[in-house]
Design an enzyme around this catalytic site. Structure first.
Site, mmCIF file in Angstrom:
data_model
loop_
_atom_site.group_PDB
_atom_site.id
_atom_site.type_symbol
_atom_site.label_atom_id
_atom_site.label_comp_id
_atom_site.label_asym_id
_atom_site.label_seq_id
_atom_site.Cartn_x
_atom_site.Cartn_y
_atom_site.Cartn_z
ATOM 1 N N GLY A 96 0.763 -1.239 0.000
ATOM 2 C CA GLY A 96 0.000 0.000 0.000
ATOM 3 C C GLY A 96 0.792 1.286 0.000
ATOM 4 C CG ASP B 229 -6.802 -0.081 10.358
ATOM 5 O OD1 ASP B 229 -6.087 -0.806 11.084
ATOM 6 O OD2 ASP B 229 -7.061 -0.357 9.183
ATOM 7 C CG PHE C 291 -12.347 -0.576 3.127
ATOM 8 C CD1 PHE C 291 -11.649 -1.369 4.033
ATOM 9 C CD2 PHE C 291 -12.037 -0.683 1.785
ATOM 10 C CE1 PHE C 291 -10.667 -2.251 3.605
ATOM 11 C CE2 PHE C 291 -11.056 -1.566 1.339
ATOM 12 C CZ PHE C 291 -10.373 -2.350 2.252
ATOM 13 C CG ASP D 264 -5.337 -3.623 -2.275
ATOM 14 O OD1 ASP D 264 -5.542 -4.802 -2.602
ATOM 15 O OD2 ASP D 264 -4.882 -3.310 -1.153
#
Length: 180
Positions: A45, A104, A153, A160
């Site tokens: 990511g 998160d 999200f 992705d």
């Protein structure tokens, strides 16, 4: 595109991303002026962010990459972290900057910080592009943060779902059934 998921509202637009990355680059250039950093990208990511960030830092920088797994393909961290690809470089006495796409729960990043700190770097900091508001279950003391975003999200700019949408030039909410 098809499929059960769609790209929804923009959370962080392309212009805002580029402006904030430039600001972070200036800040890192000043903070690391006498000690060129080793950027440690967390794959997959962070690769887009890390690429842009590195070019915004006006210093010699080195790169290394780690791949860790804490999700599988689900959207919630299990807190169980596996290192899929470890670093190639020795961290001893290096000024290490972990480059992370999104934080998160913070459990994966806490594990990563502990793991890398044990390798005797001269300094260890984190630069996270995104932090989800209010989800952290551990105190992370993040020195560099791009944006605090709502608890949705998101995809784009390296993020992705099922390997899709990483190449969007902005960050958007993913709508549709929750990925599993």
């Amino acid at each position: 595109m098809g499929g059960p998921h769609e790209v929804g509202r923009t959370i962080v637009g392309e212009d805002d991303l580029l402006a904030r990355v430039a600001e972070l680059g200036k800040e890192l250039t000043a903070d690391y002026a006498d000690r060129p950093p080793l950027l440690v990208g967390v794959l997959k990511g962070a690769f887009v962010f890390m690429s842009d960030l590195a070019r915004a830092i006006d210093l010699p920088v080195e790169f290394d990459f780690m791949a860790v797994s804490s999700y599988g393909s689900a959207t919630r961290s299990s807190g169980v972290v596996r290192i899929m690809k470890d670093l190639d470089l020795d961290l001893t006495n290096r000024h290490v900057l972990i480059v992370e796409d999104i934080v998160d729960s913070g459990l994966t990043l806490a594990y990563l910080k502990k793991n890398l700190a044990a390798r005797d770097p001269a300094s260890l900091e984190v630069c996270a592009l995104l932090v989800k508001d209010g989800l952290q279950r551990v105190e992370l003391n993040l020195r560099y943060v791009g944006f605090v975003i709502p608890q949705v999200f998101v995809v784009g700019y390296g993020l992705d779902v099922g390997e899709r949408y990483r190449n969007l030039p902005y960050i958007a909410e993913l709508v549709g059934p929750e990925p599993t």
